[in-house]
Design a protein around this motif. Sequence first.
Motif, PDB file in Angstrom:
ATOM      1  N   ASP A  46       0.851  -1.180   0.000  1.00 39.74           N
ATOM      2  CA  ASP A  46       0.000   0.000   0.000  1.00 39.74           C
ATOM      3  C   ASP A  46       0.893   1.238   0.000  1.00 39.74           C
ATOM      4  OD1 ASP A  46      -1.698   2.133   0.616  1.00 39.74           O
ATOM      5  OD2 ASP A  46      -3.047   0.854   1.785  1.00 39.74           O
ATOM      6  N   GLY A  47       0.797   2.041  -1.056  1.00 37.76           N
ATOM      7  CA  GLY A  47       1.651   3.213  -1.188  1.00 37.76           C
ATOM      8  C   GLY A  47       1.502   4.203  -0.055  1.00 37.76           C
ATOM      9  N   ARG A  48       0.343   4.203   0.625  1.00 41.22           N
ATOM     10  CA  ARG A  48       0.136   5.132   1.735  1.00 41.22           C
ATOM     11  C   ARG A  48       1.038   4.815   2.923  1.00 41.22           C
ATOM     12  NH1 ARG A  48      -6.187   4.189   2.197  1.00 41.22           N
ATOM     13  NH2 ARG A  48      -5.371   2.082   1.828  1.00 41.22           N
ATOM     14  N   ASN A  49       1.606   3.602   2.930  1.00 38.08           N
ATOM     15  CA  ASN A  49       2.449   3.193   4.054  1.00 38.08           C
ATOM     16  C   ASN A  49       3.942   3.429   3.807  1.00 38.08           C
ATOM     17  OD1 ASN A  49       0.164   2.316   5.437  1.00 38.08           O
ATOM     18  ND2 ASN A  49       0.274   0.269   4.510  1.00 38.08           N
ATOM     19  N   LEU A  50       4.284   4.060   2.684  1.00 37.95           N
ATOM     20  CA  LEU A  50       5.693   4.361   2.421  1.00 37.95           C
ATOM     21  C   LEU A  50       6.246   5.280   3.508  1.00 37.95           C
ATOM     22  CD1 LEU A  50       5.802   5.048  -1.436  1.00 37.95           C
ATOM     23  CD2 LEU A  50       6.848   3.144  -0.231  1.00 37.95           C
ATOM     24  N   LYS A  51       7.385   4.912   4.072  1.00 38.30           N
ATOM     25  CA  LYS A  51       7.984   5.720   5.130  1.00 38.30           C
ATOM     26  C   LYS A  51       9.121   6.606   4.619  1.00 38.30           C
ATOM     27  CE  LYS A  51       6.824   2.380   8.752  1.00 38.30           C
ATOM     28  NZ  LYS A  51       7.357   1.508   9.831  1.00 38.30           N
ATOM     29  N   ASP A  52       9.699   6.211   3.509  1.00 39.11           N
ATOM     30  CA  ASP A  52      10.826   6.953   2.970  1.00 39.11           C
ATOM     31  C   ASP A  52      10.424   7.775   1.747  1.00 39.11           C
ATOM     32  OD1 ASP A  52      12.546   5.804   4.859  1.00 39.11           O
ATOM     33  OD2 ASP A  52      12.784   4.015   3.597  1.00 39.11           O
TER      34      ASP A  52
END
Length: 354
Positions: free
Chosen positions: A125-131
């Motif tokens: 899920d792209g919303r969970n990208l941290k970087d």
Amino acid sequence: MLSSFSVMAQGKKPPVKTTPAKSIQKSRKDMFKIKAPKIQYVRPDTAILVEYDEFPEDTSDAANSVFFNPSKQLSIVSEDTSTLDLGEQQIVEMSEEVLIDSTWIKVAGYYAIWDTHNINPYRKDGRNLKDTLHIHLEEPEKKRYAKMPLEKTPITSDFGFRGYRWHYGTDIDLNTGDTIYAAFDGVIRISKWDGGGYGNYIVVRHYNGLETLYGHMSRPLVNVGTFVKAGEAIGLGGSTGRSSGPHLHYEVRYEGNPIDPERLYDFPDYKLISKDFTITSALFNYYNSALKYKKGGSRSGATSARRAAYHKVRSGDTISEIARKYGVSQAQIMRLNRITGKTVLKLGRSLRIR
């Protein structure tokens, strides 16, 4: 003859087969090889507004392209396991390379899965990208360039709400048989038919970590595993699948997550917005709205969120110049703004383009 199980049951060890050292070395050398299989939307009238009816069927690749979950869970057994052979899907642990014409080609180290059937097997899920990821769309020093997917790029539908569903790409007008080009250097990951959605479509995995999808083609020109350069012909335009007329459905994705192509391209001016692009979780916040309407949101809400493009009239502007700039017909601009042949364009007037 007793089976190995029967021998063990009698307290005897089954005979041990020895493998020559050369065979072991060969198997290690070949363990990363990804063998690609050998695989031997009427034209929209731009003079009027066209309401597209190309919503994918629930069982189509297009319907499953974002919220797809493989039925079989994938797992890496140990660090020594190079690949798990699951038919056409493979997990590559140590490197992401494909053998093309006796040369190892590295393609997108961001990915771990090579899948020739599913558009989005990554389950991320792209919303969970941290970087924050900075990627190069063009690298002249490495002779890697970007090209537009068509010779002309008049947009007929944007990324966003389409009626009561989310449209995950940009539709570009074309004539059946027009040549479609690879946007960046990469390898063909998917080339198949989706009757309930994309029709004939291709997915290309690129060096920069992006993947691009080209839908509704009349015919693909390349097979899975083919290495292509930016600007190389990969298919012919058409209206196959769930389509109301000839056009290219063009998607840009990162790890299966669609990105609005108009964040990368200035289609009216036929160019990239920048040679570099930044990916953050904020790019995928639209999922909140898309999921809402996927689960049965109101049609009126979706319609109100659709975008319209306007142009403010400046000194010297003419209908023909404005139409050419935005890749639409003069008749469409005149119809949308109720302009006749005798109408004088007033400075500062906002003209609706689409």
